[in-house]
Design an enzyme around this catalytic site. Sequence first.
Site, PDB file in Angstrom:
ATOM      1  N   GLU A  40      66.887  72.215 127.811  1.00 46.23           N
ATOM      2  CA  GLU A  40      68.118  72.750 128.000  1.00 46.23           C
ATOM      3  C   GLU A  40      68.735  73.715 127.200  1.00 46.23           C
ATOM      4  O   GLU A  40      68.185  73.488 125.842  1.00 46.23           O
ATOM      5  CB  GLU A  40      68.933  71.572 128.332  1.00 46.23           C
ATOM      6  CG  GLU A  40      70.482  71.765 128.614  1.00 46.23           C
ATOM      7  CD  GLU A  40      71.193  70.744 128.858  1.00 46.23           C
ATOM      8  OE1 GLU A  40      72.280  70.562 129.387  1.00 46.23           O
ATOM      9  OE2 GLU A  40      70.685  69.600 128.188  1.00 46.23           O
ATOM     10  N   LYS A 114      73.388  73.320 136.790  1.00 52.38           N
ATOM     11  CA  LYS A 114      73.505  71.712 136.341  1.00 52.38           C
ATOM     12  C   LYS A 114      74.789  71.318 137.429  1.00 52.38           C
ATOM     13  O   LYS A 114      75.901  71.789 137.236  1.00 52.38           O
ATOM     14  CB  LYS A 114      73.867  71.568 135.036  1.00 52.38           C
ATOM     15  CG  LYS A 114      74.019  70.093 134.458  1.00 52.38           C
ATOM     16  CD  LYS A 114      73.712  70.068 132.871  1.00 52.38           C
ATOM     17  CE  LYS A 114      73.941  68.796 132.620  1.00 52.38           C
ATOM     18  NZ  LYS A 114      73.970  68.586 130.895  1.00 52.38           N
ATOM     19  N   CYS A 155      69.099  67.701 132.326  1.00 56.54           N
ATOM     20  CA  CYS A 155      69.586  66.628 131.315  1.00 56.54           C
ATOM     21  C   CYS A 155      70.580  65.489 132.096  1.00 56.54           C
ATOM     22  O   CYS A 155      69.796  64.548 132.836  1.00 56.54           O
ATOM     23  CB  CYS A 155      70.471  67.246 130.122  1.00 56.54           C
ATOM     24  SG  CYS A 155      70.570  66.103 128.757  1.00 56.54           S
TER      25      CYS A 155
END
Length: 276
Positions: A40, A114, A155
């Site tokens: 990330e 995301k 994540c």
Amino acid sequence: MQAALIQLNVSDTPARNLAGTVEMVRDAAAQGAEFILTPEVTNCVSTSRDHQRSVLQHEDDDITLAALRDVAQETGIWLLIGSLGLKTRDADGRFANRSFLIDPQGQIKARYDKIHMFDVDIDAGESYRESAGYRPGDQAVVAQTPFAKIGMSICYDMRFPKLYQALADAGATILTMPAAFSPVTGAAHWHMLLRARAIETGCFVLAPAQTGTHASDDHKTRDTYGHSLVVAPWGEVLLDAGTAPGIYPFTLDMARVQEARTRVPSLANRRDFKAP
């Protein structure tokens, strides 16, 4: 096939980070990796929104994306850029946290923004409001490659199992979970979450991570957990990179997906139910 995770410790300056990242991708390819994954925010780790506004770029202008597309073409590899912080043209000025899958011709095969924003108060000294600077995505993504269908995530997404069930239902056999994880939550939850997502879906979980204390010239630094992981579909940890930046090679045996799903066919056995 041969693959590699790249564990990074990047600063808050994309131009300063780029040469080292490109060199590691080239080195991993030279060692035989055909699929390489970075963490990330490969381009910039920063806690300052003002600083991010001064150094981040739009996708079409981003130097990290352009250079990594070039090196993927040069080396003939598949490359998962875990994510880049990018400017958007949204009216509120928020950024995108965007993952890219690059093919061996250097073309962008898939993009994923995301979905779940890391808005948490971990303890008295550590809190995050990702949604203040980044706008969430709303589209799950599965990308086709010659070796597997890849379900993309980033994540904090890993705490939301319905996303991964949807990716597996859409045919994913590899789940990518690049991260810049907090050391506090990392020590408590990282291994358990990744192993759980692998076991629930019968997928490989590939999780390249940022690690260590990240250099900053003019504002608060940030620490990340490291421990890039490869988890097999049966839940075994095949690779734990510890806390050192570097290249971590491994082998992907995709036959293990069907083996795990045959032994415990939880995806096939799942049933709908009425909520309480």
